[in-house]
Design a protein around this motif. Sequence first.
Motif, PDB file in Angstrom:
ATOM      1  N   ASP A  35     123.107 -14.949  61.116  1.00  0.00           N
ATOM      2  CA  ASP A  35     124.276 -15.204  60.796  1.00  0.00           C
ATOM      3  C   ASP A  35     124.657 -15.064  59.148  1.00  0.00           C
ATOM      4  O   ASP A  35     125.557 -14.361  58.689  1.00  0.00           O
ATOM      5  N   VAL A  36     123.559 -15.598  58.552  1.00  0.00           N
ATOM      6  CA  VAL A  36     123.550 -15.416  56.894  1.00  0.00           C
ATOM      7  C   VAL A  36     123.346 -14.022  56.572  1.00  0.00           C
ATOM      8  O   VAL A  36     124.094 -13.471  55.654  1.00  0.00           O
ATOM      9  N   PHE A  37     122.353 -13.596  57.207  1.00  0.00           N
ATOM     10  CA  PHE A  37     122.035 -12.013  56.867  1.00  0.00           C
ATOM     11  C   PHE A  37     123.391 -11.054  57.124  1.00  0.00           C
ATOM     12  O   PHE A  37     123.775 -10.507  56.371  1.00  0.00           O
ATOM     13  N   GLN A  38     123.961 -11.366  58.311  1.00  0.00           N
ATOM     14  CA  GLN A  38     125.239 -10.476  58.628  1.00  0.00           C
ATOM     15  C   GLN A  38     126.160 -10.690  57.358  1.00  0.00           C
ATOM     16  O   GLN A  38     126.874  -9.593  57.192  1.00  0.00           O
ATOM     17  N   ALA A  39     126.711 -11.940  57.570  1.00  0.00           N
ATOM     18  CA  ALA A  39     127.680 -12.100  56.417  1.00  0.00           C
ATOM     19  C   ALA A  39     127.204 -11.559  54.878  1.00  0.00           C
ATOM     20  O   ALA A  39     128.332 -10.980  54.194  1.00  0.00           O
ATOM     21  N   SER A  40     125.975 -11.840  54.522  1.00  0.00           N
ATOM     22  CA  SER A  40     125.629 -11.552  53.097  1.00  0.00           C
ATOM     23  C   SER A  40     125.633  -9.888  53.020  1.00  0.00           C
ATOM     24  O   SER A  40     126.080  -9.184  52.088  1.00  0.00           O
ATOM     25  N   TYR A  41     124.840  -9.242  54.014  1.00  0.00           N
ATOM     26  CA  TYR A  41     124.654  -7.931  53.915  1.00  0.00           C
ATOM     27  C   TYR A  41     125.877  -7.075  54.247  1.00  0.00           C
ATOM     28  O   TYR A  41     126.111  -5.926  53.836  1.00  0.00           O
ATOM     29  N   LYS A  42     126.780  -7.514  54.827  1.00  0.00           N
ATOM     30  CA  LYS A  42     128.106  -6.807  54.900  1.00  0.00           C
ATOM     31  C   LYS A  42     128.784  -6.627  53.523  1.00  0.00           C
ATOM     32  O   LYS A  42     129.414  -5.652  53.198  1.00  0.00           O
ATOM     33  N   ILE A  43     128.512  -7.640  52.711  1.00  0.00           N
ATOM     34  CA  ILE A  43     129.062  -7.455  51.175  1.00  0.00           C
ATOM     35  C   ILE A  43     128.209  -6.622  50.660  1.00  0.00           C
ATOM     36  O   ILE A  43     128.937  -5.827  49.885  1.00  0.00           O
ATOM     37  N   GLU A  44     126.999  -6.598  50.651  1.00  0.00           N
ATOM     38  CA  GLU A  44     126.156  -5.366  49.944  1.00  0.00           C
ATOM     39  C   GLU A  44     126.704  -4.176  50.509  1.00  0.00           C
ATOM     40  O   GLU A  44     126.402  -3.199  49.601  1.00  0.00           O
ATOM     41  N   ALA A  45     126.626  -3.979  51.703  1.00  0.00           N
ATOM     42  CA  ALA A  45     127.059  -2.685  52.442  1.00  0.00           C
ATOM     43  C   ALA A  45     128.354  -2.003  51.503  1.00  0.00           C
ATOM     44  O   ALA A  45     128.386  -0.962  51.144  1.00  0.00           O
ATOM     45  N   GLU A  46     129.316  -3.158  51.355  1.00  0.00           N
ATOM     46  CA  GLU A  46     130.424  -2.452  50.524  1.00  0.00           C
ATOM     47  C   GLU A  46     130.201  -2.288  49.249  1.00  0.00           C
ATOM     48  O   GLU A  46     130.766  -1.282  48.740  1.00  0.00           O
ATOM     49  N   LEU A  47     129.517  -2.839  48.585  1.00  0.00           N
ATOM     50  CA  LEU A  47     128.961  -2.645  47.043  1.00  0.00           C
ATOM     51  C   LEU A  47     128.265  -1.244  46.975  1.00  0.00           C
ATOM     52  O   LEU A  47     128.416  -0.575  46.292  1.00  0.00           O
ATOM     53  N   LEU A  48     127.483  -0.936  48.093  1.00  0.00           N
ATOM     54  CA  LEU A  48     126.530   0.083  47.737  1.00  0.00           C
ATOM     55  C   LEU A  48     127.290   1.236  48.676  1.00  0.00           C
ATOM     56  O   LEU A  48     127.034   2.474  48.706  1.00  0.00           O
ATOM     57  N   GLN A  49     128.613   1.104  49.246  1.00  0.00           N
ATOM     58  CA  GLN A  49     129.453   1.904  49.912  1.00  0.00           C
ATOM     59  C   GLN A  49     128.875   2.661  50.967  1.00  0.00           C
ATOM     60  O   GLN A  49     129.062   3.889  51.321  1.00  0.00           O
ATOM     61  N   VAL A  50     128.336   1.680  51.725  1.00  0.00           N
ATOM     62  CA  VAL A  50     127.477   2.387  52.946  1.00  0.00           C
ATOM     63  C   VAL A  50     128.183   1.754  54.393  1.00  0.00           C
ATOM     64  O   VAL A  50     128.685   0.728  54.165  1.00  0.00           O
ATOM     65  N   GLU A  51     128.421   2.570  55.271  1.00  0.00           N
ATOM     66  CA  GLU A  51     128.931   2.005  56.454  1.00  0.00           C
ATOM     67  C   GLU A  51     128.100   1.192  57.288  1.00  0.00           C
ATOM     68  O   GLU A  51     126.817   1.166  57.100  1.00  0.00           O
ATOM     69  N   PHE A  52     128.635  -0.059  57.701  1.00  0.00           N
ATOM     70  CA  PHE A  52     127.929  -1.075  58.263  1.00  0.00           C
ATOM     71  C   PHE A  52     126.962  -0.829  59.227  1.00  0.00           C
ATOM     72  O   PHE A  52     125.846  -1.032  59.270  1.00  0.00           O
ATOM     73  N   GLN A  53     127.505   0.280  60.302  1.00  0.00           N
ATOM     74  CA  GLN A  53     126.559   0.944  61.258  1.00  0.00           C
ATOM     75  C   GLN A  53     125.312   1.413  60.856  1.00  0.00           C
ATOM     76  O   GLN A  53     124.322   1.669  61.479  1.00  0.00           O
ATOM     77  N   ASP A  54     125.210   1.944  59.390  1.00  0.00           N
ATOM     78  CA  ASP A  54     124.329   2.771  58.959  1.00  0.00           C
ATOM     79  C   ASP A  54     123.217   1.816  57.858  1.00  0.00           C
ATOM     80  O   ASP A  54     121.891   2.422  57.493  1.00  0.00           O
ATOM     81  N   PHE A  55     123.805   0.695  57.756  1.00  0.00           N
ATOM     82  CA  PHE A  55     123.019  -0.051  56.897  1.00  0.00           C
ATOM     83  C   PHE A  55     121.688  -0.768  57.582  1.00  0.00           C
ATOM     84  O   PHE A  55     122.041  -1.564  58.392  1.00  0.00           O
ATOM     85  N   PRO A  56     120.481  -0.353  57.217  1.00  0.00           N
ATOM     86  CA  PRO A  56     119.437  -1.102  57.962  1.00  0.00           C
ATOM     87  C   PRO A  56     119.121  -2.746  58.138  1.00  0.00           C
ATOM     88  O   PRO A  56     119.206  -3.404  59.208  1.00  0.00           O
ATOM     89  N   PRO A  57     119.818  -3.557  56.950  1.00  0.00           N
ATOM     90  CA  PRO A  57     119.689  -4.776  57.231  1.00  0.00           C
ATOM     91  C   PRO A  57     120.519  -5.480  58.134  1.00  0.00           C
ATOM     92  O   PRO A  57     120.563  -6.453  58.826  1.00  0.00           O
ATOM     93  N   LEU A  58     121.583  -4.693  58.505  1.00  0.00           N
ATOM     94  CA  LEU A  58     122.382  -5.217  59.556  1.00  0.00           C
ATOM     95  C   LEU A  58     122.055  -4.896  60.809  1.00  0.00           C
ATOM     96  O   LEU A  58     122.806  -5.327  61.747  1.00  0.00           O
ATOM     97  N   LYS A  59     121.358  -3.928  60.931  1.00  0.00           N
ATOM     98  CA  LYS A  59     120.801  -3.719  62.485  1.00  0.00           C
ATOM     99  C   LYS A  59     119.609  -4.637  62.747  1.00  0.00           C
ATOM    100  O   LYS A  59     119.275  -4.615  64.086  1.00  0.00           O
TER     101      LYS A  59
END
Length: 151
Positions: free
Chosen positions: A18-42
């Motif tokens: 849960d912490v990883f999901q919440a945090s890495y969604k913010i990082e994905a936005e910073l990196l301008q990466v689609e959520f489904q493409d961002f390995p930490p969110l997988k």
Amino acid sequence: MIQKLNNKQEEIAKEIYDVFQASYKIEAELLQVEFQDFPPLKRTINSFQNSSTNFYGFYKATKLAAVIEIDKIKNTTDICSLVVHPLFFRQGIAKKLLDFALKLHNSESVIVETGLANKPAIALYEKFGFVLNRNFMTSIGIEKVQFSFSK
């Protein structure tokens, strides 16, 4: 309070997830990466349970606010992940976990990677005296940086 997390337990692995999901969604936005493409969110709850790395958590009351994932390889400590739940941003928690990690093992060096566009993380590592080792491009097109800290 920082404590070692037993990631083998499903309930704890779910908290980490849960912490990883919440945090890495913010990082994905910073990196301008689609959520489904961002390995930490997988990463799945099961992947946390089966991980051989060590997880340490920072609790605020009974809520897991942040997690640091560490792997010790010979004389190097690898900080695999350092995530703070967005509800707990800007409270100095990442700084406390990083300080903890630097003191945890008697390693010759500590390494960490982050996305080039993750300016808050880069600022934190530089504040602690980490130096840039290299820039590189991942297979999915994310520009990353690796930092090291020598004791």
